[in-house]
Design a protein around this motif. Structure first.
Motif, PDB file in Angstrom:
ATOM      1  N   SER A  79       0.816  -1.212   0.000  1.00 44.19           N
ATOM      2  CA  SER A  79       0.000   0.000   0.000  1.00 44.19           C
ATOM      3  C   SER A  79       0.847   1.259   0.000  1.00 44.19           C
ATOM      4  O   SER A  79       0.414   2.316  -0.447  1.00 44.19           O
ATOM      5  N   SER A  80       2.082   1.142   0.484  1.00 41.82           N
ATOM      6  CA  SER A  80       2.948   2.327   0.553  1.00 41.82           C
ATOM      7  C   SER A  80       3.652   2.618  -0.766  1.00 41.82           C
ATOM      8  O   SER A  80       4.355   3.614  -0.889  1.00 41.82           O
ATOM      9  N   GLY A  81       3.471   1.719  -1.760  1.00 37.32           N
ATOM     10  CA  GLY A  81       4.118   1.933  -3.045  1.00 37.32           C
ATOM     11  C   GLY A  81       5.443   1.212  -3.192  1.00 37.32           C
ATOM     12  O   GLY A  81       6.039   1.220  -4.272  1.00 37.32           O
ATOM     13  N   THR A  82       5.913   0.576  -2.150  1.00 37.33           N
ATOM     14  CA  THR A  82       7.156  -0.186  -2.238  1.00 37.33           C
ATOM     15  C   THR A  82       6.868  -1.585  -2.767  1.00 37.33           C
ATOM     16  O   THR A  82       5.742  -2.094  -2.656  1.00 37.33           O
ATOM     17  N   THR A  83       7.894  -2.214  -3.349  1.00 39.06           N
ATOM     18  CA  THR A  83       7.782  -3.567  -3.886  1.00 39.06           C
ATOM     19  C   THR A  83       8.721  -4.492  -3.138  1.00 39.06           C
ATOM     20  O   THR A  83       9.931  -4.246  -3.083  1.00 39.06           O
ATOM     21  N   LEU A  84       8.153  -5.538  -2.567  1.00 41.99           N
ATOM     22  CA  LEU A  84       8.947  -6.554  -1.881  1.00 41.99           C
ATOM     23  C   LEU A  84       9.131  -7.715  -2.843  1.00 41.99           C
ATOM     24  O   LEU A  84       8.186  -8.133  -3.515  1.00 41.99           O
ATOM     25  N   THR A  85      10.362  -8.242  -2.924  1.00 35.77           N
ATOM     26  CA  THR A  85      10.684  -9.275  -3.918  1.00 35.77           C
ATOM     27  C   THR A  85      11.324 -10.474  -3.251  1.00 35.77           C
ATOM     28  O   THR A  85      12.155 -10.338  -2.347  1.00 35.77           O
ATOM     29  N   TRP A  86      10.907 -11.661  -3.730  1.00 42.82           N
ATOM     30  CA  TRP A  86      11.548 -12.932  -3.334  1.00 42.82           C
ATOM     31  C   TRP A  86      11.997 -13.647  -4.601  1.00 42.82           C
ATOM     32  O   TRP A  86      11.291 -13.664  -5.610  1.00 42.82           O
ATOM     33  N   THR A  87      13.207 -14.239  -4.564  1.00 41.05           N
ATOM     34  CA  THR A  87      13.706 -15.036  -5.681  1.00 41.05           C
ATOM     35  C   THR A  87      14.143 -16.399  -5.163  1.00 41.05           C
ATOM     36  O   THR A  87      14.593 -16.528  -4.019  1.00 41.05           O
ATOM     37  N   SER A  88      13.995 -17.408  -6.009  1.00 36.68           N
ATOM     38  CA  SER A  88      14.297 -18.781  -5.584  1.00 36.68           C
ATOM     39  C   SER A  88      15.775 -18.983  -5.300  1.00 36.68           C
ATOM     40  O   SER A  88      16.144 -19.881  -4.538  1.00 36.68           O
ATOM     41  N   ASP A  89      16.635 -18.182  -5.917  1.00 35.74           N
ATOM     42  CA  ASP A  89      18.070 -18.338  -5.670  1.00 35.74           C
ATOM     43  C   ASP A  89      18.568 -17.428  -4.556  1.00 35.74           C
ATOM     44  O   ASP A  89      19.777 -17.280  -4.362  1.00 35.74           O
ATOM     45  N   ASN A  90      17.608 -16.810  -3.835  1.00 35.77           N
ATOM     46  CA  ASN A  90      17.946 -15.936  -2.710  1.00 35.77           C
ATOM     47  C   ASN A  90      18.830 -14.760  -3.116  1.00 35.77           C
ATOM     48  O   ASN A  90      19.592 -14.242  -2.313  1.00 35.77           O
ATOM     49  N   SER A  91      18.720 -14.364  -4.385  1.00 37.74           N
ATOM     50  CA  SER A  91      19.529 -13.228  -4.832  1.00 37.74           C
ATOM     51  C   SER A  91      18.935 -11.900  -4.385  1.00 37.74           C
ATOM     52  O   SER A  91      19.588 -10.865  -4.485  1.00 37.74           O
ATOM     53  N   THR A  92      17.702 -11.913  -3.901  1.00 37.25           N
ATOM     54  CA  THR A  92      17.053 -10.692  -3.440  1.00 37.25           C
ATOM     55  C   THR A  92      16.718 -10.832  -1.971  1.00 37.25           C
ATOM     56  O   THR A  92      16.113 -11.810  -1.550  1.00 37.25           O
ATOM     57  N   VAL A  93      17.136  -9.846  -1.176  1.00 37.12           N
ATOM     58  CA  VAL A  93      16.865  -9.851   0.253  1.00 37.12           C
ATOM     59  C   VAL A  93      15.762  -8.833   0.518  1.00 37.12           C
ATOM     60  O   VAL A  93      15.852  -7.674   0.105  1.00 37.12           O
ATOM     61  N   SER A  94      14.705  -9.272   1.166  1.00 39.17           N
ATOM     62  CA  SER A  94      13.603  -8.362   1.464  1.00 39.17           C
ATOM     63  C   SER A  94      12.903  -8.850   2.710  1.00 39.17           C
ATOM     64  O   SER A  94      13.250  -9.875   3.302  1.00 39.17           O
ATOM     65  N   THR A  95      11.875  -8.092   3.104  1.00 37.16           N
ATOM     66  CA  THR A  95      11.085  -8.495   4.274  1.00 37.16           C
ATOM     67  C   THR A  95       9.995  -9.472   3.887  1.00 37.16           C
ATOM     68  O   THR A  95       9.163  -9.827   4.713  1.00 37.16           O
ATOM     69  N   LEU A  96       9.988  -9.925   2.633  1.00 36.01           N
ATOM     70  CA  LEU A  96       8.996 -10.887   2.184  1.00 36.01           C
ATOM     71  C   LEU A  96       9.505 -12.294   2.440  1.00 36.01           C
ATOM     72  O   LEU A  96      10.528 -12.702   1.899  1.00 36.01           O
ATOM     73  N   THR A  97       8.805 -13.023   3.290  1.00 42.36           N
ATOM     74  CA  THR A  97       9.208 -14.378   3.655  1.00 42.36           C
ATOM     75  C   THR A  97       8.413 -15.376   2.832  1.00 42.36           C
ATOM     76  O   THR A  97       7.180 -15.349   2.833  1.00 42.36           O
ATOM     77  N   CYS A  98       9.122 -16.257   2.089  1.00 45.05           N
ATOM     78  CA  CYS A  98       8.467 -17.224   1.212  1.00 45.05           C
ATOM     79  C   CYS A  98       9.045 -18.617   1.456  1.00 45.05           C
ATOM     80  O   CYS A  98      10.247 -18.761   1.705  1.00 45.05           O
ATOM     81  N   VAL A  99       8.199 -19.620   1.363  1.00 46.64           N
ATOM     82  CA  VAL A  99       8.622 -21.012   1.496  1.00 46.64           C
ATOM     83  C   VAL A  99       7.897 -21.837   0.445  1.00 46.64           C
ATOM     84  O   VAL A  99       6.829 -21.453  -0.047  1.00 46.64           O
ATOM     85  N   GLY A 100       8.471 -22.998   0.098  1.00 51.26           N
ATOM     86  CA  GLY A 100       7.831 -23.903  -0.843  1.00 51.26           C
ATOM     87  C   GLY A 100       8.645 -24.061  -2.106  1.00 51.26           C
ATOM     88  O   GLY A 100       9.637 -23.353  -2.344  1.00 51.26           O
ATOM     89  N   GLU A 101       8.204 -25.029  -2.947  1.00 57.43           N
ATOM     90  CA  GLU A 101       8.891 -25.286  -4.209  1.00 57.43           C
ATOM     91  C   GLU A 101       7.911 -25.111  -5.367  1.00 57.43           C
ATOM     92  O   GLU A 101       7.958 -24.113  -6.073  1.00 57.43           O
TER      93      GLU A 101
END
Length: 568
Positions: free
Chosen positions: A333-355
């Motif tokens: 909502s604040s206009g920021t974009t949180l990103t997750w990548t499978s190779d962990n190349s992006t560090v963010s506050t978005l926590t993701c799990v699974g395959e």
């Protein structure tokens, strides 16, 4: 005889090994041969001699000649370069026909083992002038010979019986027929072939087919996944289809609606008893992946109101598809974009799990107005069939932190009724906030407006209202207060809450201006003895004095007043 070696019998010498005679006036002689050959054919002349009684010195003779033809019925010799032929190799069939005369007819026929159909491979028929060049005629040996070598890569269709038939004209013009047959077996070790897609869209059916072929027929077919047997067929006739001779196909329905648990390595195993009855095995494998175009879901999935101060919300974004999603983006909502990548190349506050199903969560506080807004989740992946074209999909949801107008009224650290000493400074804060920013704010003192803000208009115009996000604020400052600054203060506000319904809020605070009671020293006066006088005293305090007493020099009370009685 034809050979020219005469055989003679006389009454004196008697019989020979080959010629025997008997009788008196009628002499019958028999010539016997054993194991006749074609050389015994020819003219035989029999000559008889005798003497007559009236002229015993004169020998008389007579002879008769006959043609003798030694005949032989047709003989057939059929051979093969190998009676058990390896699949894919070459073999030849040789047929030699012979007889008392050169055979006039030769035919080579193949009768297939799988469907019992017969195919004419070679035909020689002299009577019909059918004399192909691949049939060799040897007049000296009186033979017909054919070498059939058209099979350069033997297959199952070459299994079966090869029959060579020949005819000739033998004794007394009679036709004689003979034939020979030979069985040819095309042998092949078992060969397995699995038929399965490399990828299946999630939810679609998955069938695995296993084809096994070999000579001799398969005796077992099984399908396994990651080393675990799914099905084993020992009775192929009841469970599988013979699509060709010695070729069986078996199909197993893995799932009518696939899920990611159906992904794995599928193996088809078969066995048979091949050459020499030796058991042979063969394997065929296929890796199957469950594919899905990008599918994105949010939880909650629709417009959601989060009451102020209630339990916090975990916003969950689930992305699945392709081999496995490789990137997830969450616009907040604040206009920021949180990103997750499978190779962990992006560090963010978005926590993701699974395959295959990547689940991401974002905690949202119920006491933060900034969490109100639109959240959009986007997932990215590739399909197994195309690892260069990136696919994406997104979905969004609106979250509203709900709160009716909330009003605060303070003076410094005080938010309730309190006292202020004359001469002190005061700063009255009148503020309001809500899930939608207030559009009205007013500060009153004893019922009279000090400041009014209404949809952007401030009265008096010299006053200033602070707007910040979801709040309005007004500061009323009075230096060195006097009694006029005391009284009942009220802060009131309005906003349009859910459904654009107007909500009101107020906050009251009593401010009392206080001062210790004070009696200014009056001016001393002189009075003539026996005359009257008036003594004036002034009394004041933070609250109006409620009693007064006046004593004379002797200490006696000469005047008493109370506000309640207003009496002297």
């Amino acid at each position: 005889p034809k050979t020219g070696s005469d055989l003679t019998w006389t009454r004196d010498s008697g019989d020979t090994d080959s010629l025997t005679c008997s009788g008196e006036n009628v002499l019958t002689c028999t010539y016997t041969t054993d194991n006749n050959s074609y050389d015994d054919s020819g003219q035989f002349t029999c000559t008889g001699y005798n003497l007559i009684p009236d002229d015993p010195g004169t020998e008389l003779s007579a002879n008769v000649t006959i043609d003798v033809n030694v005949v032989k019925g047709v003989e057939v010799e059929l051979t093969a370069s190998a009676e058990e032929v390896q699949f894919g190799s070459e073999f030849t069939i040789t047929c030699i026909a012979s007889g008392g005369q050169i055979p006039t007819y030769l035919e080579l026929i193949h009768t297939a083992l799988d469907d019992s159909t017969s195919t004419q491979l070679v035909l020689y028929d002299k009577t019909q002038n059918v004399t192909p060049s691949d049939v060799v005629v040897d007049e000296n040996a009186q033979t017909l010979t054919v070498i059939y070598d058209d099979v350069t890569s033997a297959g199952y269709s070459d299994n079966g019986v090869f029959t060579c038939t020949s005819k000739n004209v033998a004794s007394q013009g009679k036709e004689v027929t003979n034939k020979q047959s030979i069985d040819i077996a095309v042998v092949k070790p078992i060969e397995s072939t699995i038929s399965a897609p490399s990828s299946v869209k999630k939810g679609n059916p998955l069938d695995i087919s296993c084809t096994a072929e070999g000579y001799r027929p398969p005796t077992m077919i099984k399908i396994s996944k990651d080393g675990q047997n799914l099905v084993v067929w020992d009775d192929l006739g009841s469970n599988c289809t013979e699509v060709e001779f010695y070729k069986f196909n078996c199909t197993f329905d893995v799932s009518t609606s696939t899920s990611y648990t159906d992904e794995g390595n599928y193996t088809c195993t078969s066995k048979n008893n091949a050459t020499g009855n030796i058991e042979t095995f063969d394997y065929s494998s296929q890796e199957v992946q469950i594919a899905q175009e990008v599918l994105v879901t949010l939880d909650p999935s629709s417009y959601t109101e989060l009451d102020w101060g209630s339990n916090d919300l975990d916003l969950k974004c689930t992305v699945e598809g392709g081999l496995a999603p490789h990137r997830v983006e969450l616009d907040t909502s604040s206009g920021t974009t949180l990103t997750w990548t499978s190779d962990n190349s992006t560090v963010s506050t978005l926590t993701c799990v699974g395959e295959h199903e990547v689940s991401c969560s974002l905690p949202l506080s119920s006491t933060a107005y900034d969490n109100t807004g639109t959240y959009r989740c986007t997932g990215y992946n590739f399909l197994p069939s195309d690892n260069t074209t990136e696919l994406s999909s997104s979905t969004s949801v609106d979250i509203l932190i709900t709160r009716d107008v909330f009003v605060t009224l303070t003076n410094g650290n005080h938010s309730s009724d309190h006292e202020v000493a004359v001469g002190d400074n005061i700063t009255i804060s009148c503020a309001a906030e809500g899930s939608k920013a207030p559009f009205y704010l007013q500060l009153d003192l004893d019922g009279s407006p000090v400041m009014t803000y209404d949809n952007g208009t401030v009265t008096p115009a010299d006053k200033s209202v602070t707007k910040a996000g979801y709040s309005l604020g007004y500061y009323y400052e009075v230096p060195e207060v006097d009694y006029a600054s005391g009284g009942s203060y009220e802060c009131s506000a309005k906003n349009l809450a859910l459904g654009s319904i107007e909500k009101n809020g107020t906050k009251d605070m009593l401010l009392t201006i206080v001062k210790d009671v004070e009696i200014p020293q009056p001016t001393s006066i002189e009075v003539d003895f026996g005359s009257s006088f008036t003594a004036n005293f002034s009394l004041n305090g933070g609250r109006p004095p409620f009693s007064v007493t006046v004593t004379n020099p002797d200490g006696n009370v000469i005047l008493s007043w109370t506000r309640s009685s207003n009496s002297k």
